[in-house]
Design a protein around this motif. Sequence first.
Motif: not given
Length: 274
Positions: A119-144
């Motif tokens: 169903l395209w629920n996120l199970v795992m992600a590498n750090e570049p994917a997490a960093a891209l999400m934080r950048f696009l969504l204006d999240m803090p640099a190390h937000a989980p």
Amino acid sequence: MDTAARDHYFSDFSQALRYWRGKRGLSQLALSLAAQVSQRHLSFLEGGRAQPSRELILKLGLVLDVPLRQRNAMLLAAGFAPAYQERDLSDPELDAVRRALEFMLAQAAPYPALVVDRLWNLVMANEPAAALMRFLLDMPAHAPIPRDGSVNVIRLTLEALRPCIVNWDEVAADQLLWLQREAMSDGPGSEATALLRELSVLPGVATTTEAPNLERRALPFLPVRFRKGDTELNLFTTIATLGTPHDVTVHELRIESFFPADEASANWFRTRVV
């Protein structure tokens, strides 16, 4: 037991068999020949005048190329226990699978890669994917970034990421196609069907299924164009699955890897994502 009850969405086995035979476009004769069972017996099964054995259900599921989750649903509809387990990735027996996924995600760096379920629920992600999400969504640099299935990637695309996706209409239509395939595969009453219905009524989504613009320059892939401030990233994705699975969870996992479609995007990831 809750999972089994949730996925038992055919009223009986005959309904399930008719659905899958019709979906595969096979006549009763063609299926009877492929499964090496008499057409008469197959007719009786579809009419509810005969009851299948557990072995015959598994054989028909294999011949009809029914996904493992739906083979379990067919067994449940006939009164049998599921044949295929559905385990969480934290299960010790799936340790080798989890390590393989972690290795593939790590190898994708510096570019993003995700592991999602059916169903395209996120199970795992590498750090570049997490960093891209934080950048696009204006999240803090190390937000989980939740990796417990609570984040749905398609919903994220359709809602939170919409202001950042330049070609949102095309991307949204492509994303919904994946979910439509899952809903068609699952059959009536499934979670995929319910999710597709829920997402299809979001603002602007209905228009994404209209005829595509055939006048635009044809590309060998659908780019995903992100724009945030002065930064524009052009990416495309690949989807991979694990081979010969015998577990429902493993069978349904997908690895989505993002690659730069131009040198500027590649350079952004090499210099900004660590």
